[in-house]
Design a protein around this motif. Structure first.
Motif, PDB file in Angstrom:
ATOM      1  N   MET A   1       4.700  -5.427   0.340  1.00 16.72           N
ATOM      2  CA  MET A   1       3.785  -4.480  -0.303  1.00 16.72           C
ATOM      3  C   MET A   1       2.552  -4.243   0.566  1.00 16.72           C
ATOM      4  O   MET A   1       2.013  -3.140   0.590  1.00 16.72           O
ATOM      5  CB  MET A   1       3.372  -4.995  -1.680  1.00 16.72           C
ATOM      6  N   PHE A   2       2.115  -5.248   1.293  1.00 15.74           N
ATOM      7  CA  PHE A   2       0.972  -5.052   2.175  1.00 15.74           C
ATOM      8  C   PHE A   2       1.327  -4.073   3.283  1.00 15.74           C
ATOM      9  O   PHE A   2       0.525  -3.200   3.645  1.00 15.74           O
ATOM     10  CB  PHE A   2       0.504  -6.381   2.762  1.00 15.74           C
ATOM     11  N   ASP A   3       2.533  -4.207   3.841  1.00 11.15           N
ATOM     12  CA  ASP A   3       2.977  -3.262   4.871  1.00 11.15           C
ATOM     13  C   ASP A   3       3.052  -1.845   4.311  1.00 11.15           C
ATOM     14  O   ASP A   3       2.772  -0.866   5.013  1.00 11.15           O
ATOM     15  CB  ASP A   3       4.344  -3.678   5.418  1.00 11.15           C
ATOM     16  N   GLN A   4       3.427  -1.714   3.041  1.00  7.91           N
ATOM     17  CA  GLN A   4       3.472  -0.395   2.415  1.00  7.91           C
ATOM     18  C   GLN A   4       2.077   0.198   2.294  1.00  7.91           C
ATOM     19  O   GLN A   4       1.881   1.407   2.490  1.00  7.91           O
ATOM     20  CB  GLN A   4       4.129  -0.497   1.036  1.00  7.91           C
ATOM     21  N   VAL A   5       1.104  -0.634   1.956  1.00  9.28           N
ATOM     22  CA  VAL A   5      -0.278  -0.162   1.886  1.00  9.28           C
ATOM     23  C   VAL A   5      -0.742   0.323   3.250  1.00  9.28           C
ATOM     24  O   VAL A   5      -1.345   1.392   3.384  1.00  9.28           O
ATOM     25  CB  VAL A   5      -1.206  -1.278   1.363  1.00  9.28           C
ATOM     26  N   MET A   6      -0.459  -0.457   4.289  1.00 11.69           N
ATOM     27  CA  MET A   6      -0.869  -0.064   5.634  1.00 11.69           C
ATOM     28  C   MET A   6      -0.155   1.207   6.085  1.00 11.69           C
ATOM     29  O   MET A   6      -0.758   2.062   6.747  1.00 11.69           O
ATOM     30  CB  MET A   6      -0.589  -1.203   6.617  1.00 11.69           C
ATOM     31  N   ALA A   7       1.107   1.346   5.723  1.00  9.78           N
ATOM     32  CA  ALA A   7       1.840   2.563   6.088  1.00  9.78           C
ATOM     33  C   ALA A   7       1.234   3.786   5.399  1.00  9.78           C
ATOM     34  O   ALA A   7       1.207   4.884   5.974  1.00  9.78           O
ATOM     35  CB  ALA A   7       3.312   2.420   5.714  1.00  9.78           C
ATOM     36  N   ARG A   8       0.735   3.597   4.189  1.00 11.98           N
ATOM     37  CA  ARG A   8       0.146   4.700   3.444  1.00 11.98           C
ATOM     38  C   ARG A   8      -1.112   5.235   4.125  1.00 11.98           C
ATOM     39  O   ARG A   8      -1.363   6.440   4.133  1.00 11.98           O
ATOM     40  CB  ARG A   8      -0.173   4.244   2.020  1.00 11.98           C
ATOM     41  N   ILE A   9      -1.924   4.341   4.703  1.00  9.37           N
ATOM     42  CA  ILE A   9      -3.200   4.764   5.293  1.00  9.37           C
ATOM     43  C   ILE A   9      -3.137   4.897   6.815  1.00  9.37           C
ATOM     44  O   ILE A   9      -4.123   5.286   7.439  1.00  9.37           O
ATOM     45  CB  ILE A   9      -4.334   3.791   4.920  1.00  9.37           C
ATOM     46  N   ALA A  10      -1.984   4.580   7.423  1.00 14.03           N
ATOM     47  CA  ALA A  10      -1.892   4.553   8.892  1.00 14.03           C
ATOM     48  C   ALA A  10      -2.267   5.888   9.506  1.00 14.03           C
ATOM     49  O   ALA A  10      -2.918   5.949  10.562  1.00 14.03           O
ATOM     50  CB  ALA A  10      -0.484   4.143   9.316  1.00 14.03           C
ATOM     51  N   GLY A  11      -1.876   6.992   8.872  1.00 13.10           N
ATOM     52  CA  GLY A  11      -2.148   8.305   9.439  1.00 13.10           C
ATOM     53  C   GLY A  11      -3.613   8.693   9.441  1.00 13.10           C
ATOM     54  O   GLY A  11      -3.978   9.710  10.056  1.00 13.10           O
ATOM     55  N   ARG A  12      -4.461   7.918   8.760  1.00 13.00           N
ATOM     56  CA  ARG A  12      -5.904   8.214   8.725  1.00 13.00           C
ATOM     57  C   ARG A  12      -6.610   7.743   9.992  1.00 13.00           C
ATOM     58  O   ARG A  12      -7.779   8.063  10.190  1.00 13.00           O
ATOM     59  CB  ARG A  12      -6.543   7.552   7.511  1.00 13.00           C
ATOM     60  N   PHE A  13      -5.924   6.979  10.838  1.00 19.75           N
ATOM     61  CA  PHE A  13      -6.515   6.450  12.060  1.00 19.75           C
ATOM     62  C   PHE A  13      -5.867   7.131  13.264  1.00 19.75           C
ATOM     63  O   PHE A  13      -4.640   7.134  13.400  1.00 19.75           O
ATOM     64  CB  PHE A  13      -6.318   4.934  12.138  1.00 19.75           C
ATOM     65  N   ARG A  14      -6.683   7.686  14.152  1.00 16.72           N
ATOM     66  CA  ARG A  14      -6.161   8.472  15.259  1.00 16.72           C
ATOM     67  C   ARG A  14      -5.646   7.607  16.407  1.00 16.72           C
ATOM     68  O   ARG A  14      -4.850   8.062  17.213  1.00 16.72           O
ATOM     69  CB  ARG A  14      -7.245   9.416  15.778  1.00 16.72           C
ATOM     70  N   ARG A  15      -6.113   6.371  16.492  1.00 13.61           N
ATOM     71  CA  ARG A  15      -5.711   5.495  17.592  1.00 13.61           C
ATOM     72  C   ARG A  15      -5.158   4.196  17.024  1.00 13.61           C
ATOM     73  O   ARG A  15      -5.466   3.787  15.908  1.00 13.61           O
ATOM     74  CB  ARG A  15      -6.895   5.204  18.512  1.00 13.61           C
ATOM     75  N   VAL A  16      -4.366   3.521  17.841  1.00 13.95           N
ATOM     76  CA  VAL A  16      -3.737   2.286  17.392  1.00 13.95           C
ATOM     77  C   VAL A  16      -4.762   1.171  17.242  1.00 13.95           C
ATOM     78  O   VAL A  16      -4.604   0.289  16.387  1.00 13.95           O
ATOM     79  CB  VAL A  16      -2.601   1.888  18.360  1.00 13.95           C
ATOM     80  N   GLU A  17      -5.820   1.194  18.073  1.00  8.08           N
ATOM     81  CA  GLU A  17      -6.795   0.099  18.024  1.00  8.08           C
ATOM     82  C   GLU A  17      -7.512   0.021  16.672  1.00  8.08           C
ATOM     83  O   GLU A  17      -7.552  -1.046  16.053  1.00  8.08           O
ATOM     84  CB  GLU A  17      -7.814   0.235  19.164  1.00  8.08           C
ATOM     85  N   PRO A  18      -8.105   1.112  16.168  1.00  6.09           N
ATOM     86  CA  PRO A  18      -8.736   1.006  14.848  1.00  6.09           C
ATOM     87  C   PRO A  18      -7.729   0.749  13.729  1.00  6.09           C
ATOM     88  O   PRO A  18      -8.063   0.107  12.728  1.00  6.09           O
ATOM     89  CB  PRO A  18      -9.440   2.354  14.671  1.00  6.09           C
ATOM     90  N   ARG A  19      -6.491   1.228  13.907  1.00  4.57           N
ATOM     91  CA  ARG A  19      -5.480   0.945  12.897  1.00  4.57           C
ATOM     92  C   ARG A  19      -5.193  -0.551  12.840  1.00  4.57           C
ATOM     93  O   ARG A  19      -5.093  -1.130  11.756  1.00  4.57           O
ATOM     94  CB  ARG A  19      -4.202   1.715  13.216  1.00  4.57           C
ATOM     95  N   ALA A  20      -5.088  -1.189  14.004  1.00  3.46           N
ATOM     96  CA  ALA A  20      -4.867  -2.638  14.039  1.00  3.46           C
ATOM     97  C   ALA A  20      -6.087  -3.379  13.511  1.00  3.46           C
ATOM     98  O   ALA A  20      -5.960  -4.393  12.805  1.00  3.46           O
ATOM     99  CB  ALA A  20      -4.550  -3.078  15.467  1.00  3.46           C
ATOM    100  N   ALA A  21      -7.280  -2.868  13.830  1.00  2.00           N
ATOM    101  CA  ALA A  21      -8.500  -3.511  13.328  1.00  2.00           C
ATOM    102  C   ALA A  21      -8.576  -3.411  11.820  1.00  2.00           C
ATOM    103  O   ALA A  21      -9.009  -4.356  11.142  1.00  2.00           O
ATOM    104  CB  ALA A  21      -9.731  -2.876  13.973  1.00  2.00           C
TER     105      ALA A  21
END
Length: 427
Positions: A1-21
């Protein structure tokens, strides 16, 4: 479920670094870290400096309002709309200094007195399956902030943000939630919002019912009269037969029973004054009620009791996911931290709601069972903290962070001393 939450908001981050942060930040909020600020969250994530977390909150390119929209939809999906109520309230964040966006000496219920604080206005969604914070606005005091361009610029407050009263901020959030398809039938709030006629009119225009607390001095018209009467005067004239004992919902120690009375007011059949009387002290509380169609008194009592759910949200958000642990001053940073903390709380609430689905609904069956109570938000966070706990580390990392913190604190102390010395008059 945590991965699902992250997948839901992943597109809001333009770069991989802030997405990982952001992923590390959320995991840190769900962890057992004592203080959930950038320093300790960075240490928890295995970074050597707090830079990645600080950049995430301050200058990384992502839209906190878009993540807020994802959070709102996520909460609605997992909590459903059964008996849905939107609850509006505010909470304070005690601060030192005068640089944090929106800070000033003002009353906050967090301290119960006037303190130097920021105040956030929040909207919660409460259903039969749980409750979660789904929107937020930072209150910007009129005189100390709205008319000071230099101070606003330093705190990063956009030019488009102007002074708005707390009821106006509440109205904005309610309108946004309804426009987004949140299927709530009611709105409730305390006196600060119930006393505002513009907010009540806006709710009526949208066709959504409300049960709003008001002061005892609120004047109402009864029996189609032309003159208005104070609410406490109305209560004093009621016969003993007008009061009925009802539960306002379950609390930590069982059903919360009060004596209730309701009186039709105005000229229609859908306006009521609801009065609550404490069985022990006799203390009275008053609510203005309106509904699109006629509803029983039991429904108004239920909605009035739901108002306290947002207080439970504040308590859980501050104690479990560090809603008030931030050490930021910037307008953007405040909204980003608060949004991520709200998302962490919504995730815990969704887990609790899904776990409760598998439990029997019959209260008597529960009473006869030897099973434990359903999983609570604090218990789920405790379990997640153990599951997400980082692997054992060598002494090098904690020693490194100890040295880093002490060097940073030494620099800050020198700056404070230099500023204090410069402000002292010379001989």
């Amino acid at each position: 479920m945590f991965d699902q939450v992250m997948a839901r908001i992943a597109g809001r981050f333009r770069r991989v670094e802030p997405r990982a942060a952001a992923r590390s930040y959320l995991l840190g909020l769900l962890s057992g870290v004592e203080r959930k600020n950038c320093w300790q969250l960075a240490e928890q994530a295995g970074h050597t400096r707090p830079g990645p977390m600080q950049r995430l909150l301050r200058c990384a390119r992502w839209d906190a309002d878009a993540v807020r929209d994802d959070l709102r939809a996520y909460a609605a999906e997992h909590l459903g709309t059964d008996g849905g109520v939107l609850v509006v309230d505010e909470t304070g964040f005690l601060k030192k200094g005068r640089s944090s966006a929106g800070v000033q000496r003002q009353y906050t219920g967090t301290a119960g007195r006037i303190e130097n604080a920021q105040v956030g206005v929040f909207l919660a969604l409460a259903t039969s399956r749980g409750r979660a914070l789904i929107d937020r606005r930072l209150y910007l005091p009129e005189h100390s902030w709205s008319t000071d361009p230099e101070r606003r610029n330093t705190a990063g407050i956009p030019e488009t943000v102007q002074f708005a009263t707390k009821p106006r901020l509440a109205e904005e959030m309610i309108e946004a939630a309804l426009d987004a398809g949140i299927g709530a039938s009611w709105v409730t709030g305390d006196e600060a919002y119930g006393q505002d006629p513009q907010l009540r009119a806006a709710l009526e225009a949208r066709g959504i019912g409300y049960v709003m607390a008001v002061a005892c001095s609120m004047r109402v018209r009864i029996n189609h009269g032309r003159t208005s009467v104070r609410a406490d005067t109305v209560a004093g004239r009621l016969p003993a037969t007008a009061w009925q004992r009802r539960s306002a919902g379950n609390g930590a120690k069982g059903p919360r029973y009060y004596d209730w009375a309701w009186i039709r007011i105005g000229t229609g059949n859908h306006r009521h004054l609801l009065i609550r009387r404490n069985r022990s002290t006799g203390e009275l509380a008053f609510y203005l009620c309106w509904s699109l169609t006629e509803v029983p008194a039991s429904e108004l009592v239920r909605v009035a009791g739901v108002r306290w759910s947002i207080e439970e949200c504040f308590q859980a958000a501050k104690s479990q996911v560090g809603l008030d642990h931030y050490q930021v001053r910037h307008w953007t940073s405040w909204h980003r931290h608060i949004t991520l903390a709200m998302l962490a709380l919504a995730f815990l609430t969704a887990l609790a709601a899904d776990a409760a689905r598998e439990r029997p609904a019959d209260a008597h069956q529960l009473a006869r069972s030897s099973d434990p109570i359903t999983l609570t938000v604090p218990e789920i966070r405790h379990l997640l903290a153990a599951l997400f706990n980082p692997p054992a580390v060598t002494p090098t990392r904690p020693l490194h962070w100890s040295n880093w913190r002490r060097r940073h604190q030494a620099t800050a102390r020198r700056s404070h001393y230099r500023r204090r010395t410069a402000s002292e008059p010379t001989g």
